[in-house]
Design a protein around this motif. Structure first.
Motif, PDB file in Angstrom:
ATOM      1  N   PHE A  42      -6.320 -17.018  -1.362  1.00 32.90           N
ATOM      2  CA  PHE A  42      -6.538 -18.452  -1.203  1.00 32.90           C
ATOM      3  C   PHE A  42      -5.266 -19.204  -1.556  1.00 32.90           C
ATOM      4  N   ASP A  43      -4.814 -20.076  -0.656  1.00 33.19           N
ATOM      5  CA  ASP A  43      -3.658 -20.936  -0.900  1.00 33.19           C
ATOM      6  C   ASP A  43      -4.172 -22.332  -1.208  1.00 33.19           C
ATOM      7  N   PRO A  44      -4.053 -22.775  -2.466  1.00 34.99           N
ATOM      8  CA  PRO A  44      -4.596 -24.089  -2.827  1.00 34.99           C
ATOM      9  C   PRO A  44      -3.838 -25.255  -2.172  1.00 34.99           C
ATOM     10  N   GLU A  45      -2.570 -25.053  -1.821  1.00 31.96           N
ATOM     11  CA  GLU A  45      -1.814 -26.124  -1.177  1.00 31.96           C
ATOM     12  C   GLU A  45      -2.315 -26.385   0.239  1.00 31.96           C
ATOM     13  N   LEU A  46      -2.683 -25.333   0.954  1.00 31.70           N
ATOM     14  CA  LEU A  46      -3.205 -25.476   2.311  1.00 31.70           C
ATOM     15  C   LEU A  46      -4.723 -25.582   2.340  1.00 31.70           C
ATOM     16  N   ASN A  47      -5.347 -25.271   1.211  1.00 30.79           N
ATOM     17  CA  ASN A  47      -6.796 -25.295   1.065  1.00 30.79           C
ATOM     18  C   ASN A  47      -7.487 -24.377   2.074  1.00 30.79           C
ATOM     19  N   ARG A  48      -6.913 -23.165   2.238  1.00 28.06           N
ATOM     20  CA  ARG A  48      -7.528 -22.169   3.126  1.00 28.06           C
ATOM     21  C   ARG A  48      -7.089 -20.779   2.713  1.00 28.06           C
ATOM     22  N   ARG A  49      -7.743 -19.786   3.300  1.00 28.66           N
ATOM     23  CA  ARG A  49      -7.432 -18.390   3.003  1.00 28.66           C
ATOM     24  C   ARG A  49      -6.367 -17.898   3.979  1.00 28.66           C
ATOM     25  N   VAL A  50      -5.406 -17.119   3.470  1.00 23.64           N
ATOM     26  CA  VAL A  50      -4.302 -16.593   4.282  1.00 23.64           C
ATOM     27  C   VAL A  50      -4.124 -15.107   3.987  1.00 23.64           C
ATOM     28  N   LEU A  51      -3.412 -14.406   4.868  1.00 22.81           N
ATOM     29  CA  LEU A  51      -3.103 -12.988   4.675  1.00 22.81           C
ATOM     30  C   LEU A  51      -1.712 -12.824   4.085  1.00 22.81           C
ATOM     31  N   VAL A  52      -1.501 -11.733   3.362  1.00 23.45           N
ATOM     32  CA  VAL A  52      -0.189 -11.397   2.815  1.00 23.45           C
ATOM     33  C   VAL A  52       0.715 -10.969   3.975  1.00 23.45           C
ATOM     34  N   ASP A  53       1.935 -11.530   4.021  1.00 27.62           N
ATOM     35  CA  ASP A  53       2.871 -11.227   5.112  1.00 27.62           C
ATOM     36  C   ASP A  53       3.678  -9.961   4.850  1.00 27.62           C
ATOM     37  N   HIS A  54       4.161  -9.798   3.629  1.00 27.89           N
ATOM     38  CA  HIS A  54       5.027  -8.672   3.282  1.00 27.89           C
ATOM     39  C   HIS A  54       4.593  -8.091   1.942  1.00 27.89           C
ATOM     40  N   ALA A  55       4.798  -6.794   1.777  1.00 32.30           N
ATOM     41  CA  ALA A  55       4.450  -6.110   0.537  1.00 32.30           C
ATOM     42  C   ALA A  55       5.692  -5.439  -0.042  1.00 32.30           C
ATOM     43  N   PHE A  56       5.981  -5.729  -1.295  1.00 31.77           N
ATOM     44  CA  PHE A  56       7.031  -5.042  -2.035  1.00 31.77           C
ATOM     45  C   PHE A  56       6.395  -3.856  -2.747  1.00 31.77           C
ATOM     46  N   ILE A  57       7.011  -2.693  -2.618  1.00 30.84           N
ATOM     47  CA  ILE A  57       6.634  -1.533  -3.413  1.00 30.84           C
ATOM     48  C   ILE A  57       7.771  -1.325  -4.397  1.00 30.84           C
ATOM     49  N   ILE A  58       7.482  -1.569  -5.664  1.00 26.66           N
ATOM     50  CA  ILE A  58       8.511  -1.536  -6.700  1.00 26.66           C
ATOM     51  C   ILE A  58       8.185  -0.417  -7.680  1.00 26.66           C
ATOM     52  N   ALA A  59       9.207   0.386  -8.012  1.00 27.36           N
ATOM     53  CA  ALA A  59       9.021   1.493  -8.951  1.00 27.36           C
ATOM     54  C   ALA A  59      10.062   1.415 -10.059  1.00 27.36           C
ATOM     55  N   GLY A  60       9.622   1.692 -11.276  1.00 25.66           N
ATOM     56  CA  GLY A  60      10.531   1.748 -12.405  1.00 25.66           C
ATOM     57  C   GLY A  60      11.391   2.991 -12.374  1.00 25.66           C
ATOM     58  N   LEU A  75       1.843   4.383   8.479  1.00 23.98           N
ATOM     59  CA  LEU A  75       1.581   2.994   8.850  1.00 23.98           C
ATOM     60  C   LEU A  75       1.947   2.761  10.310  1.00 23.98           C
ATOM     61  N   ASP A  76       1.242   1.859  10.960  1.00 17.30           N
ATOM     62  CA  ASP A  76       1.594   1.541  12.337  1.00 17.30           C
ATOM     63  C   ASP A  76       2.848   0.657  12.361  1.00 17.30           C
ATOM     64  N   GLN A  77       3.383   0.410  13.551  1.00 12.50           N
ATOM     65  CA  GLN A  77       4.665  -0.295  13.717  1.00 12.50           C
ATOM     66  C   GLN A  77       4.667  -1.663  13.034  1.00 12.50           C
ATOM     67  N   SER A  78       3.606  -2.428  13.184  1.00  3.03           N
ATOM     68  CA  SER A  78       3.581  -3.778  12.626  1.00  3.03           C
ATOM     69  C   SER A  78       3.535  -3.756  11.099  1.00  3.03           C
ATOM     70  N   LYS A  79       2.741  -2.861  10.529  1.00  2.00           N
ATOM     71  CA  LYS A  79       2.660  -2.797   9.066  1.00  2.00           C
ATOM     72  C   LYS A  79       3.924  -2.208   8.463  1.00  2.00           C
ATOM     73  N   ARG A  80       4.581  -1.285   9.177  1.00  2.00           N
ATOM     74  CA  ARG A  80       5.809  -0.669   8.672  1.00  2.00           C
ATOM     75  C   ARG A  80       6.887  -1.731   8.445  1.00  2.00           C
ATOM     76  N   ALA A  81       6.946  -2.735   9.312  1.00  2.00           N
ATOM     77  CA  ALA A  81       7.940  -3.797   9.183  1.00  2.00           C
ATOM     78  C   ALA A  81       7.628  -4.728   8.015  1.00  2.00           C
ATOM     79  N   GLN A  82       6.432  -4.666   7.478  1.00  2.00           N
ATOM     80  CA  GLN A  82       6.034  -5.551   6.388  1.00  2.00           C
ATOM     81  C   GLN A  82       6.299  -4.957   5.004  1.00  2.00           C
ATOM     82  N   ILE A  83       6.736  -3.705   4.928  1.00  2.00           N
ATOM     83  CA  ILE A  83       6.919  -3.009   3.656  1.00  2.00           C
ATOM     84  C   ILE A  83       8.381  -3.069   3.231  1.00  2.00           C
ATOM     85  N   LEU A  84       8.611  -3.442   1.973  1.00  2.00           N
ATOM     86  CA  LEU A  84       9.952  -3.452   1.385  1.00  2.00           C
ATOM     87  C   LEU A  84       9.918  -2.596   0.123  1.00  2.00           C
ATOM     88  N   PHE A  85      10.874  -1.678  -0.008  1.00  2.00           N
ATOM     89  CA  PHE A  85      10.938  -0.783  -1.165  1.00  2.00           C
ATOM     90  C   PHE A  85      12.000  -1.269  -2.140  1.00  2.00           C
TER      91      PHE A  85
END
Length: 119
Positions: A42-60, A75-85
């Motif tokens: 939920f984005d309170p500024e837009l007052n609606r529900r949204v999807l996550v655009d990109h995901a960071f995978i962070i490791a210590g 992952l399929d092509q579209s989701k692969r572009a959304q992942i950052l390591f």
């Protein structure tokens, strides 16, 4: 607006079937990232529900090349572009590039003065 999700792990991320204590298996990461990218927030500024655009995978620790390749293959092509390591090496490089002193304990101490005979 761009929305980021973060999946942070304490230790090393590898692609082995059985992991040591403190390490995470990439199959666990795959399930968690798939859920994150499909989850509405939920984005309170837009007052609606949204999807996550990109995901960071962070490791210590390290994210092995095999783990990155395995996850990319699952992952399929579209989701692969959304992942950052980002692993320990990348985090330490950010400190160097931005010219911020490293936190205590980030690099093991090296004692140059020793009473031991070097040979």
């Amino acid at each position: 607006m761009i929305y980021f999700g973060i999946q942070a792990k304490k230790g090393k991320i590898d692609s082995s079937g059985v992991t040591k204590t403190g390490n995470s298996n990439v199959a666990e990461i795959h399930n968690q990232v798939s859920m994150m990218l499909g989850y509405e927030i939920f984005d309170p500024e837009l007052n609606r529900r949204v999807l996550v655009d990109h995901a960071f995978i962070i490791a210590g620790g390290e994210i092995t090349k095999q783990a990155r390749n395995w996850l990319g293959g699952k992952l399929d092509q579209s989701k692969r572009a959304q992942i950052l390591f980002m692993d320990r090496e990348d985090i330490l490089n950010l400190f160097v590039v931005i010219n911020i002193p490293l936190p205590p304990g980030a690099v093991p101490e090296v004692s140059w003065l020793s009473d031991d005979v070097p040979f």
